[in-house]
Scaffold this motif. Sequence first.
Motif, PDB file in Angstrom:
ATOM      1  N   GLN A  53      24.136  -7.828  30.569  1.00  0.00           N
ATOM      2  CA  GLN A  53      24.003  -9.259  30.303  1.00  0.00           C
ATOM      3  C   GLN A  53      22.562  -9.470  29.816  1.00  0.00           C
ATOM      4  OE1 GLN A  53      26.676 -11.350  30.567  1.00  0.00           O
ATOM      5  NE2 GLN A  53      27.832  -9.499  31.113  1.00  0.00           N
ATOM      6  N   VAL A  54      22.374  -9.290  28.510  1.00  0.00           N
ATOM      7  CA  VAL A  54      21.022  -9.242  27.953  1.00  0.00           C
ATOM      8  C   VAL A  54      20.427 -10.641  27.855  1.00  0.00           C
ATOM      9  CG1 VAL A  54      19.653  -8.607  25.936  1.00  0.00           C
ATOM     10  CG2 VAL A  54      21.508  -7.127  26.699  1.00  0.00           C
ATOM     11  N   GLU A  55      19.190 -10.738  28.315  1.00  0.00           N
ATOM     12  CA  GLU A  55      18.427 -11.986  28.213  1.00  0.00           C
ATOM     13  C   GLU A  55      16.945 -11.607  28.146  1.00  0.00           C
ATOM     14  OE1 GLU A  55      18.820 -14.292  31.772  1.00  0.00           O
ATOM     15  OE2 GLU A  55      18.921 -12.510  33.034  1.00  0.00           O
ATOM     16  N   HIS A  56      16.108 -12.567  27.771  1.00  0.00           N
ATOM     17  CA  HIS A  56      14.667 -12.310  27.781  1.00  0.00           C
ATOM     18  C   HIS A  56      14.218 -12.194  29.235  1.00  0.00           C
ATOM     19  CE1 HIS A  56      13.911 -12.643  23.514  1.00  0.00           C
ATOM     20  NE2 HIS A  56      14.679 -13.713  23.467  1.00  0.00           N
ATOM     21  N   THR A  57      13.714 -11.018  29.572  1.00  0.00           N
ATOM     22  CA  THR A  57      13.405 -10.694  30.965  1.00  0.00           C
ATOM     23  C   THR A  57      11.952 -10.286  31.102  1.00  0.00           C
ATOM     24  OG1 THR A  57      15.672  -9.930  31.334  1.00  0.00           O
ATOM     25  CG2 THR A  57      14.003  -9.183  32.893  1.00  0.00           C
TER      26      THR A  57
ATOM     27  N   ASP B  81       6.467   6.218  19.084  1.00  0.00           N
ATOM     28  CA  ASP B  81       6.390   6.837  17.762  1.00  0.00           C
ATOM     29  C   ASP B  81       7.785   7.228  17.294  1.00  0.00           C
ATOM     30  OD1 ASP B  81       5.680   8.108  15.461  1.00  0.00           O
ATOM     31  OD2 ASP B  81       4.310   9.541  16.385  1.00  0.00           O
ATOM     32  N   ASP B  82       8.218   6.694  16.143  1.00  0.00           N
ATOM     33  CA  ASP B  82       9.495   7.073  15.570  1.00  0.00           C
ATOM     34  C   ASP B  82       9.339   7.576  14.147  1.00  0.00           C
ATOM     35  OD1 ASP B  82       8.917   4.760  14.246  1.00  0.00           O
ATOM     36  OD2 ASP B  82      10.724   3.671  14.838  1.00  0.00           O
ATOM     37  N   GLY B  83       8.096   7.917  13.774  1.00  0.00           N
ATOM     38  CA  GLY B  83       7.823   8.406  12.440  1.00  0.00           C
ATOM     39  C   GLY B  83       7.655   7.321  11.402  1.00  0.00           C
ATOM     40  N   GLY B  84       7.864   6.068  11.813  1.00  0.00           N
ATOM     41  CA  GLY B  84       7.687   4.942  10.898  1.00  0.00           C
ATOM     42  C   GLY B  84       6.693   3.963  11.481  1.00  0.00           C
ATOM     43  N   ASP B  85       7.123   2.698  11.550  1.00  0.00           N
ATOM     44  CA  ASP B  85       6.246   1.675  12.122  1.00  0.00           C
ATOM     45  C   ASP B  85       6.205   1.730  13.642  1.00  0.00           C
ATOM     46  OD1 ASP B  85       5.702   0.767   9.579  1.00  0.00           O
ATOM     47  OD2 ASP B  85       7.354  -0.693   9.581  1.00  0.00           O
ATOM     48  N   GLY B  86       7.101   2.512  14.234  1.00  0.00           N
ATOM     49  CA  GLY B  86       7.125   2.597  15.689  1.00  0.00           C
ATOM     50  C   GLY B  86       8.027   1.541  16.296  1.00  0.00           C
ATOM     51  N   ARG B  87       8.356   1.723  17.552  1.00  0.00           N
ATOM     52  CA  ARG B  87       9.210   0.779  18.265  1.00  0.00           C
ATOM     53  C   ARG B  87       8.424   0.170  19.422  1.00  0.00           C
ATOM     54  NH1 ARG B  87      14.853   2.313  21.328  1.00  0.00           N
ATOM     55  NH2 ARG B  87      13.429   3.545  22.607  1.00  0.00           N
ATOM     56  N   GLU B  88       8.374  -1.143  19.491  1.00  0.00           N
ATOM     57  CA  GLU B  88       7.651  -1.825  20.560  1.00  0.00           C
ATOM     58  C   GLU B  88       8.383  -1.604  21.881  1.00  0.00           C
ATOM     59  OE1 GLU B  88       5.624  -6.220  21.426  1.00  0.00           O
ATOM     60  OE2 GLU B  88       7.163  -5.988  19.864  1.00  0.00           O
TER      61      GLU B  88
ATOM     62  N   GLN C 221       7.965 -10.087  27.160  1.00  0.00           N
ATOM     63  CA  GLN C 221       9.288 -10.038  27.760  1.00  0.00           C
ATOM     64  C   GLN C 221      10.158  -9.088  26.944  1.00  0.00           C
ATOM     65  OE1 GLN C 221      10.743 -14.111  28.052  1.00  0.00           O
ATOM     66  NE2 GLN C 221      10.106 -14.163  30.190  1.00  0.00           N
ATOM     67  N   ILE C 222      11.134  -8.500  27.599  1.00  0.00           N
ATOM     68  CA  ILE C 222      12.023  -7.573  26.901  1.00  0.00           C
ATOM     69  C   ILE C 222      13.451  -8.106  26.965  1.00  0.00           C
ATOM     70  CG2 ILE C 222      10.531  -5.645  27.532  1.00  0.00           C
ATOM     71  CD1 ILE C 222      12.676  -4.724  29.486  1.00  0.00           C
ATOM     72  N   GLN C 223      14.269  -7.637  26.031  1.00  0.00           N
ATOM     73  CA  GLN C 223      15.684  -7.971  26.060  1.00  0.00           C
ATOM     74  C   GLN C 223      16.370  -6.982  27.001  1.00  0.00           C
ATOM     75  OE1 GLN C 223      17.086  -7.875  22.029  1.00  0.00           O
ATOM     76  NE2 GLN C 223      16.274  -9.901  21.549  1.00  0.00           N
ATOM     77  N   ALA C 224      16.802  -7.483  28.143  1.00  0.00           N
ATOM     78  CA  ALA C 224      17.353  -6.594  29.159  1.00  0.00           C
ATOM     79  C   ALA C 224      18.208  -7.393  30.122  1.00  0.00           C
ATOM     80  CB  ALA C 224      16.225  -5.882  29.918  1.00  0.00           C
ATOM     81  N   ASP C 225      18.904  -6.671  30.974  1.00  0.00           N
ATOM     82  CA  ASP C 225      19.694  -7.281  32.044  1.00  0.00           C
ATOM     83  C   ASP C 225      18.808  -7.362  33.281  1.00  0.00           C
ATOM     84  OD1 ASP C 225      21.432  -7.537  34.341  1.00  0.00           O
ATOM     85  OD2 ASP C 225      23.114  -7.024  33.039  1.00  0.00           O
ATOM     86  N   HIS C 226      18.429  -8.573  33.667  1.00  0.00           N
ATOM     87  CA  HIS C 226      17.495  -8.761  34.781  1.00  0.00           C
ATOM     88  C   HIS C 226      18.041  -8.140  36.068  1.00  0.00           C
ATOM     89  CE1 HIS C 226      14.499 -10.776  37.346  1.00  0.00           C
ATOM     90  NE2 HIS C 226      15.519 -10.982  38.173  1.00  0.00           N
ATOM     91  N   HIS C 227      19.311  -8.350  36.341  1.00  0.00           N
ATOM     92  CA  HIS C 227      19.898  -7.824  37.579  1.00  0.00           C
ATOM     93  C   HIS C 227      19.855  -6.301  37.590  1.00  0.00           C
ATOM     94  CE1 HIS C 227      22.635  -7.200  40.933  1.00  0.00           C
ATOM     95  NE2 HIS C 227      23.359  -6.410  40.150  1.00  0.00           N
TER      96      HIS C 227
ATOM     97  N   VAL D  30      11.436  -3.177  23.796  1.00  0.00           N
ATOM     98  CA  VAL D  30      11.374  -4.653  23.887  1.00  0.00           C
ATOM     99  C   VAL D  30      12.687  -5.253  23.395  1.00  0.00           C
ATOM    100  CG1 VAL D  30      10.248  -6.720  22.963  1.00  0.00           C
ATOM    101  CG2 VAL D  30       8.871  -4.786  23.771  1.00  0.00           C
ATOM    102  N   SER D  31      13.255  -4.682  22.340  1.00  0.00           N
ATOM    103  CA  SER D  31      14.520  -5.156  21.789  1.00  0.00           C
ATOM    104  C   SER D  31      15.576  -4.080  22.028  1.00  0.00           C
ATOM    105  CB  SER D  31      14.408  -5.449  20.296  1.00  0.00           C
ATOM    106  OG  SER D  31      13.469  -6.477  20.068  1.00  0.00           O
TER     107      SER D  31
END
Length: 380
Positions: free
Chosen positions: A220-224, A297-304, A258-264, A373-374
């Motif tokens: 149940q993804v929400e800003h957490t 590091d993903d070889g590009g712009d990276g992942r936050e 905040q990250i997109q995640a399931d708080h519970h 984060v996403s």
Amino acid sequence: MPMTSSSRPVPRRGRAAGASRPANADAFFRQIVAGMRNGVLAITRAGAVALLNEEGYRIFGVEPHPDDLGKPVAEVLRAHPEVVRQLLSAFDLHMLPNRAEMRLRPSGKVLGYTFAFVRDDENEIAGVAMFFKDLTRVEQLEERERLRDRLAAVGEMAAAIAHEVKNPLAGIEVMAGLLRRKMPDVPDAQAVLTNIIEEAKMANAIVQEVLEFVRPIRLQVEHTGIAEALHAAVQLADTKAARGSIVVAVNVPEELPQIQADHHQLAQLFTNLLINAYEAMDGRGRVAITACAMRQDDGGDGREAVRIEMQDDGPGMPADVAERVFDPFFTTKAQGSGLGLAIVRKIVDAHDGQIDLRTAPGGGTLIRVTLPVSVSRDAV
């Protein structure tokens, strides 16, 4: 003195001193790798491709070019950023993935893979090798069918336990509580009834853990906020395990995204980690929880991403135990289901994250959880 069989010198394994390597040895080894039925990919510390065999090209669906060696892996595997991210992140890990799986997009292929460090003559890490196999064919389907059958059996068993055992356990706990209140002046009876109540609660908790493990995770993804999840976990852990005099210090920057995640689910993840630390530390010591923003590091712009570290000064664990702590039903406790940390890994995987553990006997334990984060849409 004549030499007996027991004093006869044993031939040394490997090359004899002063022996030179055959001129065609490198070509011989290259042919071994080229003819392997598994894919082999190796990169240098700088992220350049050092080796990719024919089977690896075929599995990745990438057209080979003569100048691929020495190119950045992100360029050669630009169609597979998830593989690049795992490879480049491996240099930050202490325990490399072993017999793990990942799904390639958009092909949908499932890879079974193992990582290994490549070390130089000074025993320094010079690169990472990935050994992988396409598991989407018949053998993968057969293995998944067997796994599905086993999980289905466990699920049915868990459901039967929940139906047939949980209600009687609750009845035993209630009746023992009533008896304890009716006999306040009988110390022996009080002690026995207290034990009955505690054992009933423990059995009920094991049933609940089995149910949580076999139940599919639907996020149940929400800003957490990580801080909120951690503080909730500390409060929840205190209700489920005895902390004693253990000090828990949570240091999370206010500016942490905040990250997109399931708080519970996140609260459950950190709760299980804390409970495991409490039980290992025997009521003494300190647990320090920190978090920071980072880019993977993903070889590009990276992942936050956000990295959470939980460091305790407990007894630590030997290497053979550390390798198995996230395996289902593995436990070193006299009483326990062995599912707490398996559920942790399941939640981390559902969030497309990573978990790493560093420990040594007498040196405490550091657990590092990295969460994007996403979250990927495929995880929702």
